[in-house]
Design a protein around this motif. Structure first.
Motif, mmCIF file in Angstrom:
data_model
loop_
_atom_site.group_PDB
_atom_site.id
_atom_site.type_symbol
_atom_site.label_atom_id
_atom_site.label_comp_id
_atom_site.label_asym_id
_atom_site.label_seq_id
_atom_site.Cartn_x
_atom_site.Cartn_y
_atom_site.Cartn_z
ATOM 1 N N THR A 27 0.826 -1.208 0.000
ATOM 2 C CA THR A 27 0.000 0.000 0.000
ATOM 3 C C THR A 27 0.858 1.254 0.000
ATOM 4 O OG1 THR A 27 -1.706 -1.165 1.272
ATOM 5 C CG2 THR A 27 -1.814 1.246 1.256
ATOM 6 N N ILE A 28 0.480 2.241 -0.808
ATOM 7 C CA ILE A 28 1.019 3.594 -0.675
ATOM 8 C C ILE A 28 0.155 4.315 0.346
ATOM 9 C CG2 ILE A 28 1.381 5.823 -1.797
ATOM 10 C CD1 ILE A 28 1.799 4.325 -4.421
ATOM 11 N N PHE A 29 0.787 4.894 1.376
ATOM 12 C CA PHE A 29 0.088 5.703 2.372
ATOM 13 C C PHE A 29 0.343 7.168 2.043
ATOM 14 C CE2 PHE A 29 0.128 8.315 6.173
ATOM 15 C CZ PHE A 29 -1.059 7.969 6.815
ATOM 16 N N GLN A 30 -0.720 7.928 1.891
ATOM 17 C CA GLN A 30 -0.573 9.355 1.603
ATOM 18 C C GLN A 30 -1.325 10.162 2.645
ATOM 19 O OE1 GLN A 30 -0.627 11.053 -2.487
ATOM 20 N NE2 GLN A 30 -2.459 12.096 -1.758
ATOM 21 N N HIS A 31 -0.619 11.117 3.242
ATOM 22 C CA HIS A 31 -1.280 12.051 4.155
ATOM 23 C C HIS A 31 -1.623 13.320 3.394
ATOM 24 C CE1 HIS A 31 -2.446 14.202 7.715
ATOM 25 N NE2 HIS A 31 -1.701 15.215 7.285
ATOM 26 N N GLY A 32 -2.891 13.705 3.463
ATOM 27 C CA GLY A 32 -3.342 14.887 2.739
ATOM 28 C C GLY A 32 -3.492 14.594 1.260
ATOM 29 N N THR A 33 -3.831 15.619 0.514
ATOM 30 C CA THR A 33 -3.904 15.523 -0.947
ATOM 31 C C THR A 33 -3.082 16.651 -1.539
ATOM 32 O OG1 THR A 33 -5.851 16.966 -1.168
ATOM 33 C CG2 THR A 33 -6.255 14.596 -0.815
ATOM 34 N N LEU A 34 -2.633 16.457 -2.758
ATOM 35 C CA LEU A 34 -1.931 17.563 -3.411
ATOM 36 C C LEU A 34 -2.900 18.712 -3.629
ATOM 37 C CD1 LEU A 34 0.958 18.037 -4.254
ATOM 38 C CD2 LEU A 34 0.311 17.506 -6.577
ATOM 39 N N GLN A 60 -5.395 12.554 -10.523
ATOM 40 C CA GLN A 60 -4.891 13.940 -10.476
ATOM 41 C C GLN A 60 -5.762 14.735 -9.515
ATOM 42 O OE1 GLN A 60 -2.316 15.627 -12.026
ATOM 43 N NE2 GLN A 60 -3.054 17.480 -12.990
ATOM 44 N N GLY A 61 -5.120 15.433 -8.599
ATOM 45 C CA GLY A 61 -5.854 16.177 -7.577
ATOM 46 C C GLY A 61 -5.612 15.547 -6.224
ATOM 47 N N ALA A 62 -5.883 14.236 -6.125
ATOM 48 C CA ALA A 62 -5.490 13.523 -4.907
ATOM 49 C C ALA A 62 -3.971 13.518 -4.815
ATOM 50 C CB ALA A 62 -6.034 12.099 -4.919
ATOM 51 N N THR A 63 -3.332 13.325 -5.975
ATOM 52 C CA THR A 63 -1.878 13.370 -6.083
ATOM 53 C C THR A 63 -1.556 13.937 -7.463
ATOM 54 O OG1 THR A 63 0.130 12.063 -5.800
ATOM 55 C CG2 THR A 63 -1.744 10.969 -6.894
ATOM 56 N N PHE A 118 -3.993 2.308 -2.567
ATOM 57 C CA PHE A 118 -3.573 3.693 -2.358
ATOM 58 C C PHE A 118 -4.434 4.237 -1.222
ATOM 59 C CE2 PHE A 118 -4.276 8.243 -3.753
ATOM 60 C CZ PHE A 118 -3.006 8.697 -3.454
ATOM 61 N N LYS A 119 -3.828 4.441 -0.059
ATOM 62 C CA LYS A 119 -4.569 4.859 1.134
ATOM 63 C C LYS A 119 -4.340 6.346 1.398
ATOM 64 C CE LYS A 119 -5.052 3.843 6.077
ATOM 65 N NZ LYS A 119 -4.599 2.970 7.195
ATOM 66 N N VAL A 120 -5.435 7.097 1.447
ATOM 67 C CA VAL A 120 -5.350 8.540 1.706
ATOM 68 C C VAL A 120 -5.857 8.838 3.111
ATOM 69 C CG1 VAL A 120 -6.096 10.843 0.984
ATOM 70 C CG2 VAL A 120 -5.661 9.072 -0.734
ATOM 71 N N HIS A 121 -5.033 9.516 3.871
ATOM 72 C CA HIS A 121 -5.365 9.911 5.239
ATOM 73 C C HIS A 121 -5.611 11.414 5.239
ATOM 74 C CE1 HIS A 121 -4.142 11.083 9.439
ATOM 75 N NE2 HIS A 121 -4.940 10.067 9.714
ATOM 76 N N LEU A 122 -6.827 11.834 5.545
ATOM 77 C CA LEU A 122 -7.205 13.246 5.456
ATOM 78 C C LEU A 122 -7.089 13.946 6.815
ATOM 79 C CD1 LEU A 122 -10.361 12.913 3.181
ATOM 80 C CD2 LEU A 122 -8.052 13.600 2.495
#
Length: 238
Positions: free
Chosen positions: A7-14, A168-171, A208-212
């Protein structure tokens, strides 16, 4: 304890950076519990973050590189635990040829992938986002003028991601690559490069995990404009 290498962990969004939401909302220490490799930016859009082998580094606007402390915060970052599922030796090639070859050889178009390239580069061209002060400018305004750095015959590492354009937008849809030289004298967001001799490692992801940052009032109150986000990312990140 086993770590998740799927998993890719992403904090926030671009996208949240576009209107100027630059306050850090995760500590570097917490971020590194979700991955040992990745990219991002620091509180206040302060430079470019490169995470390699469990260490987080900041490329600053003055050209200096330093290791980030565990209590420093980031508004946006993507990380993963490194376990490549493919690797190959690379002969001399341009950035355009490299990116085309990666898409073709690994069929990246509709998947997430981590890209790491270690080796010698004939040319490296980076830029670094300048630190912002409140009241924050928009991303396009903040990155309208950025310090750029160049090197020749540089040993170092490219690290970053490929994401489907749907995201695009999330990253960043497509490639989003940072660089750090082995001697920590050059780093930042890649604008261009030429490979001399290197090895590429590719790690493909279905997840792809997004943490908001839902505890951040400014984020909760922002009215995002998807069209503006798409345009701003293309201007600021490419």
């Amino acid at each position: 304890m086993a770590v998740d290498t799927t998993t890719i962990f992403q904090h926030g969004t671009l996208g949240l950076l576009v209107p100027g939401l630059y306050d850090g909302t995760i500590t570097a220490g917490e971020l590194l519990t979700h991955g040992d490799t990745g990219i991002g930016t620091l509180n206040g859009l302060d430079g470019e973050v490169i995470i390699l082998d469990g260490h987080a580094y900041q490329a600053r606007e003055d050209g200096q590189i330093r290791e980030i402390a565990a209590d420093e915060t980031l508004p946006f970052a993507s990380v993963h635990f490194e376990k490549p599922d493919a690797s190959a030796d690379l002969t001399p090639m341009s950035q355009a040829d490299f990116e085309a070859q990666m898409l073709k050889d690994y069929q990246l178009q509709n998947m997430f992938a981590a890209i790491r390239v270690d080796g010698t580069f004939k040319k490296i061209h980076t830029r670094v986002a300048p630190r912002q002060q409140r009241p924050y400018k928009t991303l396009v305004q903040a990155t309208a003028t950025q310090p750029e750095f160049k090197g020749e015959h540089v040993i170092g590492t490219i690290i970053g991601y490929y994401a489907p354009h749907l995201f695009q937008g999330a990253t960043v849809g497509g490639y989003h690559l940072h660089f750090l030289s082995a001697d920590h004298q050059l780093g930042g967001h890649l604008l261009g490069f030429e490979i001399d001799q290197a090895t590429v490692k590719v790690q493909r992801f279905a997840d792809f995990k997004v943490h908001l940052p839902i505890d951040n009032t400014a984020y909760l109150q922002e009215q995002f404009d998807n069209q503006e986000i798409d345009s701003a990312i293309n201007k600021a990140e490419r």
